[in-house]
Every structure is written in structure tokens, then in C-alpha cells.
Design a protein around this motif. Structure first.
Motif, PDB file in Angstrom:
ATOM      1  N   LEU A 236      57.394 -46.175 -18.628  1.00  0.00           N
ATOM      2  CA  LEU A 236      56.530 -47.182 -18.323  1.00  0.00           C
ATOM      3  C   LEU A 236      55.093 -47.149 -18.720  1.00  0.00           C
ATOM      4  O   LEU A 236      54.510 -46.356 -18.446  1.00  0.00           O
ATOM      5  CB  LEU A 236      56.347 -47.314 -16.507  1.00  0.00           C
ATOM      6  CG  LEU A 236      57.753 -47.954 -15.860  1.00  0.00           C
ATOM      7  CD1 LEU A 236      57.469 -47.978 -14.450  1.00  0.00           C
ATOM      8  CD2 LEU A 236      57.993 -49.545 -16.337  1.00  0.00           C
ATOM      9  N   GLY A 237      54.855 -47.858 -19.532  1.00  0.00           N
ATOM     10  CA  GLY A 237      53.436 -48.110 -20.245  1.00  0.00           C
ATOM     11  C   GLY A 237      53.236 -47.054 -21.468  1.00  0.00           C
ATOM     12  O   GLY A 237      52.350 -47.497 -22.422  1.00  0.00           O
ATOM     13  N   GLY A 238      54.285 -46.136 -21.870  1.00  0.00           N
ATOM     14  CA  GLY A 238      53.950 -45.441 -22.677  1.00  0.00           C
ATOM     15  C   GLY A 238      52.713 -44.222 -22.543  1.00  0.00           C
ATOM     16  O   GLY A 238      51.927 -44.715 -21.744  1.00  0.00           O
ATOM     17  N   ALA A 239      52.874 -43.075 -22.994  1.00  0.00           N
ATOM     18  CA  ALA A 239      51.842 -42.135 -22.630  1.00  0.00           C
ATOM     19  C   ALA A 239      51.709 -41.115 -23.848  1.00  0.00           C
ATOM     20  O   ALA A 239      52.788 -41.160 -24.502  1.00  0.00           O
ATOM     21  CB  ALA A 239      52.225 -41.643 -21.465  1.00  0.00           C
ATOM     22  N   ASN A 240      50.471 -40.642 -23.857  1.00  0.00           N
ATOM     23  CA  ASN A 240      50.619 -39.614 -24.743  1.00  0.00           C
ATOM     24  C   ASN A 240      51.005 -38.251 -23.623  1.00  0.00           C
ATOM     25  O   ASN A 240      50.651 -38.103 -22.566  1.00  0.00           O
ATOM     26  CB  ASN A 240      48.875 -39.211 -25.293  1.00  0.00           C
ATOM     27  CG  ASN A 240      48.428 -40.112 -25.733  1.00  0.00           C
ATOM     28  OD1 ASN A 240      48.771 -40.649 -26.919  1.00  0.00           O
ATOM     29  ND2 ASN A 240      47.565 -41.178 -25.152  1.00  0.00           N
ATOM     30  N   VAL A 241      51.885 -37.322 -24.496  1.00  0.00           N
ATOM     31  CA  VAL A 241      52.514 -36.201 -23.517  1.00  0.00           C
ATOM     32  C   VAL A 241      51.748 -34.733 -24.322  1.00  0.00           C
ATOM     33  O   VAL A 241      51.981 -34.766 -25.573  1.00  0.00           O
ATOM     34  CB  VAL A 241      53.993 -36.500 -23.459  1.00  0.00           C
ATOM     35  CG1 VAL A 241      54.293 -35.221 -22.623  1.00  0.00           C
ATOM     36  CG2 VAL A 241      54.369 -37.780 -23.140  1.00  0.00           C
ATOM     37  N   THR A 242      51.562 -33.997 -23.569  1.00  0.00           N
ATOM     38  CA  THR A 242      51.235 -32.645 -23.930  1.00  0.00           C
ATOM     39  C   THR A 242      52.286 -31.575 -22.963  1.00  0.00           C
ATOM     40  O   THR A 242      52.309 -31.898 -21.702  1.00  0.00           O
ATOM     41  CB  THR A 242      49.736 -32.103 -24.035  1.00  0.00           C
ATOM     42  OG1 THR A 242      49.192 -32.317 -22.421  1.00  0.00           O
ATOM     43  CG2 THR A 242      48.894 -32.927 -24.767  1.00  0.00           C
ATOM     44  N   HIS A 243      52.584 -30.665 -23.437  1.00  0.00           N
ATOM     45  CA  HIS A 243      53.427 -29.729 -22.822  1.00  0.00           C
ATOM     46  C   HIS A 243      52.796 -28.374 -22.786  1.00  0.00           C
ATOM     47  O   HIS A 243      52.092 -27.716 -24.003  1.00  0.00           O
ATOM     48  CB  HIS A 243      54.865 -29.439 -23.356  1.00  0.00           C
ATOM     49  CG  HIS A 243      55.665 -30.810 -23.361  1.00  0.00           C
ATOM     50  ND1 HIS A 243      56.002 -31.472 -22.281  1.00  0.00           N
ATOM     51  CD2 HIS A 243      55.877 -31.722 -24.266  1.00  0.00           C
ATOM     52  CE1 HIS A 243      56.518 -32.498 -22.440  1.00  0.00           C
ATOM     53  NE2 HIS A 243      56.541 -32.733 -23.864  1.00  0.00           N
ATOM     54  N   SER A 244      52.713 -27.524 -21.666  1.00  0.00           N
ATOM     55  CA  SER A 244      52.110 -26.120 -21.771  1.00  0.00           C
ATOM     56  C   SER A 244      52.791 -25.377 -20.748  1.00  0.00           C
ATOM     57  O   SER A 244      53.836 -25.661 -20.135  1.00  0.00           O
ATOM     58  CB  SER A 244      50.675 -26.339 -21.519  1.00  0.00           C
ATOM     59  OG  SER A 244      50.454 -26.929 -20.317  1.00  0.00           O
ATOM     60  N   ARG A 245      52.416 -24.038 -20.554  1.00  0.00           N
ATOM     61  CA  ARG A 245      52.957 -23.295 -19.774  1.00  0.00           C
ATOM     62  C   ARG A 245      51.827 -22.756 -18.699  1.00  0.00           C
ATOM     63  O   ARG A 245      50.739 -22.512 -18.962  1.00  0.00           O
ATOM     64  CB  ARG A 245      53.546 -22.016 -20.221  1.00  0.00           C
ATOM     65  CG  ARG A 245      54.717 -22.331 -21.038  1.00  0.00           C
ATOM     66  CD  ARG A 245      55.911 -22.396 -20.187  1.00  0.00           C
ATOM     67  NE  ARG A 245      57.349 -22.750 -20.719  1.00  0.00           N
ATOM     68  CZ  ARG A 245      58.282 -23.156 -20.374  1.00  0.00           C
ATOM     69  NH1 ARG A 245      58.448 -23.042 -18.779  1.00  0.00           N
ATOM     70  NH2 ARG A 245      59.530 -23.382 -20.817  1.00  0.00           N
ATOM     71  N   ALA A 246      52.133 -22.883 -17.341  1.00  0.00           N
ATOM     72  CA  ALA A 246      51.476 -22.239 -16.289  1.00  0.00           C
ATOM     73  C   ALA A 246      51.273 -20.920 -16.232  1.00  0.00           C
ATOM     74  O   ALA A 246      52.099 -20.108 -17.076  1.00  0.00           O
ATOM     75  CB  ALA A 246      51.746 -22.817 -14.924  1.00  0.00           C
ATOM     76  N   GLN A 247      50.410 -20.111 -15.628  1.00  0.00           N
ATOM     77  CA  GLN A 247      50.436 -18.503 -15.610  1.00  0.00           C
ATOM     78  C   GLN A 247      51.721 -18.094 -15.163  1.00  0.00           C
ATOM     79  O   GLN A 247      52.060 -16.860 -15.425  1.00  0.00           O
ATOM     80  CB  GLN A 247      49.268 -18.216 -14.904  1.00  0.00           C
ATOM     81  CG  GLN A 247      47.639 -18.639 -15.633  1.00  0.00           C
ATOM     82  CD  GLN A 247      46.692 -17.784 -14.824  1.00  0.00           C
ATOM     83  OE1 GLN A 247      46.757 -17.558 -13.784  1.00  0.00           O
ATOM     84  NE2 GLN A 247      45.565 -17.890 -15.374  1.00  0.00           N
ATOM     85  N   ASP A 248      52.379 -18.695 -14.252  1.00  0.00           N
ATOM     86  CA  ASP A 248      53.537 -18.234 -13.595  1.00  0.00           C
ATOM     87  C   ASP A 248      54.564 -18.340 -14.525  1.00  0.00           C
ATOM     88  O   ASP A 248      55.732 -18.214 -14.068  1.00  0.00           O
ATOM     89  CB  ASP A 248      53.544 -18.761 -12.360  1.00  0.00           C
ATOM     90  CG  ASP A 248      53.821 -20.225 -12.192  1.00  0.00           C
ATOM     91  OD1 ASP A 248      53.799 -20.864 -13.184  1.00  0.00           O
ATOM     92  OD2 ASP A 248      53.928 -20.670 -10.966  1.00  0.00           O
ATOM     93  N   GLY A 249      54.453 -19.267 -15.525  1.00  0.00           N
ATOM     94  CA  GLY A 249      55.668 -19.525 -16.659  1.00  0.00           C
ATOM     95  C   GLY A 249      56.011 -20.799 -16.372  1.00  0.00           C
ATOM     96  O   GLY A 249      57.150 -21.278 -17.214  1.00  0.00           O
ATOM     97  N   ARG A 250      55.950 -21.681 -15.412  1.00  0.00           N
ATOM     98  CA  ARG A 250      56.453 -22.895 -15.271  1.00  0.00           C
ATOM     99  C   ARG A 250      55.789 -23.776 -16.107  1.00  0.00           C
ATOM    100  O   ARG A 250      54.685 -23.863 -16.831  1.00  0.00           O
ATOM    101  CB  ARG A 250      56.222 -23.349 -13.787  1.00  0.00           C
ATOM    102  CG  ARG A 250      56.800 -22.538 -12.691  1.00  0.00           C
ATOM    103  CD  ARG A 250      56.786 -23.292 -11.355  1.00  0.00           C
ATOM    104  NE  ARG A 250      55.111 -23.290 -10.854  1.00  0.00           N
ATOM    105  CZ  ARG A 250      54.671 -23.979 -10.055  1.00  0.00           C
ATOM    106  NH1 ARG A 250      55.379 -24.800  -9.237  1.00  0.00           N
ATOM    107  NH2 ARG A 250      53.647 -23.624  -9.866  1.00  0.00           N
ATOM    108  N   GLY A 251      56.890 -24.703 -16.665  1.00  0.00           N
ATOM    109  CA  GLY A 251      56.517 -25.933 -17.636  1.00  0.00           C
ATOM    110  C   GLY A 251      55.468 -26.863 -17.038  1.00  0.00           C
ATOM    111  O   GLY A 251      55.788 -27.344 -15.825  1.00  0.00           O
ATOM    112  N   VAL A 252      54.456 -27.183 -17.709  1.00  0.00           N
ATOM    113  CA  VAL A 252      53.557 -28.157 -17.315  1.00  0.00           C
ATOM    114  C   VAL A 252      53.510 -29.375 -18.475  1.00  0.00           C
ATOM    115  O   VAL A 252      53.262 -29.039 -19.615  1.00  0.00           O
ATOM    116  CB  VAL A 252      51.933 -27.610 -17.196  1.00  0.00           C
ATOM    117  CG1 VAL A 252      51.219 -28.760 -16.882  1.00  0.00           C
ATOM    118  CG2 VAL A 252      52.039 -26.551 -16.167  1.00  0.00           C
TER     119      VAL A 252
END
Length: 336
Positions: A236-252
């Protein structure tokens, strides 16, 4: 007349691994337009055909106005169906196309004539009763198809990609007309579309489907402003997406819509700022789409108005400061 679907399942090619609809539940509110929205293959047309009775569900049930119609034949469901291809009878006039369903039901001729005249006025084609479909434009044929579907006064109107065969300008005009048309008829309507703009403009309730399941359902603004998953946010609406990792290893995953980005020309003494570079600039009517390459090397899509562009005096290749005014963050696909 509400439409309620409960745990609907439809498998093709003989097995559950090929489920076109994998357990869908939703309620279409009475007198509203509910959009069944989703990408190709999400199950929306199959779902609509099950509501119409053109496909038999493998499991689950369908209720219209509180009555279980899961095993009720098509002709007794009291639904009107409009196809993308119009499906008008070419050898019949506009009048006869609209009257056809009533004639099959043995409605008295006087009532047929009154109803056809009423519908021709409603679709704004009063002078076209004796024309044939081949003498009409695409938008006019679609309006006749809508009138024919409404002629028998159905409880529910089902629209399967009704504007898909029309060019862009006619689609816009017909969408505007359909809003006014629905305000006059107030018939409960299910609209299948893959066009998010169409769904957001026409409906009061959206059921967003993905891979045969409901990704999220609710008012259009609820899905847009409060997406429940990364899929909803990106669709919905289109978006810029960035992916990273939290300090505990979870995907953000961070989603930023193009219109939630503000640009500014840097001041002379702002050399310490990290600036982006305008690598693409396209004027589209009153809007402007830009691609700004950030210092990290990532591209960011930005949408501003022509008025904003003129005020900022931004050109291709300029260095700009980038400010994100709003974003949506998901950790392991859960919104935070």
C-alpha cells in the motif's frame, strides 16, 4: 445486506498445497464498498466467484444478509456480477441487455420498461437504449453492464476488475462516476482489484489478500497508516525499505513512504552535514518524483509537489539534506 465469509478454502489441482484461498474470513459491511485487494494470484477473484456461487468452496461458509448461501445455486443468491470483459450480448440493444435478467424472471413488461428507464437515467445513458454494444465506448459498455447487474435488484453487487480493460483516463472518469453511482444506490458491493489507488479511492472497507490469506482488513486509512506487516506496508503506497539487524540479532525492516521525506538545500556553512545527491527527477503533472542517493549509497524515492520543487529550486545532480518525517519499523515482521 452484509456478506460474511468464514474460513473459506479453495484448492485447485487436487491438493491443499495448491490452495488459491487458504482459510479466509471477512465481513463486507452493509451498504458499503468492500475492496478485495491483492497482487495477482492472491486469491481475490476466486474468493469473489465463491461468493457469487460460480466456484464451490472446499471448506467454510458464506452468508448473505445472515442467510447461509454456501450451497445455494447462483440464480437464487440474488447477486449481480460484473465482469472485466463486460459480457454484454452483442446482438442485443442496450435496452434489451438491461432487460434480459428481468425477462428471464417473467417480470411484467410494464415493470421492465420502468426499471430500464430508471437505470438508463442512473447510468446517464438515457438516449442510448436502441444502440448496440459495438456502438458504445468502453466506459459506456461498463456502465451498461452495471445497469444489467442491478436490474433484478440484487442484494449484493460483485465487480471483478471492472476497469481493467479500460485506458487510464477512462478508468479515472469511471471511478469518479462509480462513487456517485454507489451513493445513489447504496448496494453492498464487493470490488476485486489489484490497483491500490482504486481500492483506496472507491472503498470504505479493504480486505488485503496475499497468497490466499488475509494480510489485513479494515478501513483504507487504517491499513495505510497502521500496516500490520511488512507486506501491507510495501503493497500500500509503496515505500523505501531498509533492512538491518538489532543487537540481539533480530531482523529490523524500516519502511518510509516517498511523501514522508522532506528535502532541503544545504546552507553555505553546513559542510559538516551528510548530504544526498539527486540522481533522478521526473515531473508527473502536479507531482515530482525524485531519486536521492544517500551517503550510504542507498537510493531513496521521494515525492513532492511541483510547487515545492519550484520553491526549493532543486535540479538534477544537486546535493540535498534529507529528513524523514514518518516511518514504520518492524522487528522480525512485528510492528513497533
Amino acid at each position: 445486506m452484509t456478506v460474511e465469509a468464514t474460513n473459506l478454502v479453495k484448492n485447485f489441482n487436487g491438493g491443499p498445497g495448491n490452495a488459491a484461498v487458504g482459510g479466509v474470513s471477512f465481513t463486507a459491511p452493509e451498504g458499503k464498498v468492500t475492496a478485495l485487494l491483492g497482487p495477482s494470484g492472491s486469491g481475490k477473484s476466486t474468493l469473489l466467484r465463491m461468493v457469487a456461487g460460480l466456484e464451490e468452496p472446499d471448506a467454510g461458509n458464506i452468508r448473505i444478509a445472515g442467510q447461509d448461501v454456501t450451497n445455494v445455486p447462483v440464480k437464487r443468491r440474488e447477486v449481480g456480477f460484473v465482469f472485466q470483459s463486460y459480457a454484454l450480448f452483442r446482438h442485443m440493444t442496450v435496452h434489451d441487455n438491461i432487460a434480459f435478467g428481468m425477462e428471464i424472471r417473467k417480470v411484467p413488461k410494464s415493470k421492465i420498461e420502468a426499471r430500464v428507464a430508471e437505470l438508463l437515467s442512473l447510468i446517464q445513458l438515457e438516449g442510448y437504449a436502441n444502440r448496440f454494444p459495438g456502438q458504445l465506448s468502453g466506459g459506456q459498455r461498463q456502465r451498461v453492464a452495471l445497469a444489467r447487474a442491478l436490474a433484478t435488484e440484487p442484494k449484493v453487487l460483485l465487480l471483478d476488475e471492472p476497469f481493467g480493460a479500460l485506458d487510464a483516463q477512462v478508468r479515472v472518469e469511471l471511478r469518479e462516476w462509480l462513487v456517485e453511482f454507489h451513493e445513489k444506490t447504496r448496494v453492498t458491493t464487493l470490488l476485486v482489484t489489484h490497483d491500490q489507488e482504486e481500492a483506496l479511492e472507491l472503498s470504505q472497507h479493504v480486505v488485503l489478500l496475499n497468497n490466499g490469506l488475509v494480510a489485513q482488513a479494515g478501513a483504507p486509512h487504517e491499513l495505510y497508516d497502521h500496516p500490520a506487516s511488512p507486506f501491507v506496508a510495501s503493497f500500500l503506497g509503496g515505500a523505501n525499505v531498509t533492512h538491518s539487524r538489532a543487537q540481539d540479532g533480530r531482523g529490523v525492516s524500516t519502511f518510509v513512504r516517498p511523501h514522508d521525506v522532506r528535502l532541503a538545500k544545504p546552507l553555505a556553512d553546513s559542510s559538516d552535514l551528510e548530504l544526498g545527491t539527486v540522481d533522478r527527477l521526473a515531473r508527473i503533472g502536479g507531482n515530482v518524483k525524485l531519486t536521492v542517493t544517500l551517503p550510504s549509497g542507498e537510493p531513496m524515492s521521494v515525492q513532492i509537489t511541483k510547487l515545492e520543487l519550484d520553491k526549493l529550486q532543486i535540479s538534477l545532480g544537486d546535493r540535498v539534506a534529507v529528513d524523514v518525517t514518518s516511518s514504520k519499523v518492524f522487528v522480525d515482521d512485528y510492528a513497533i
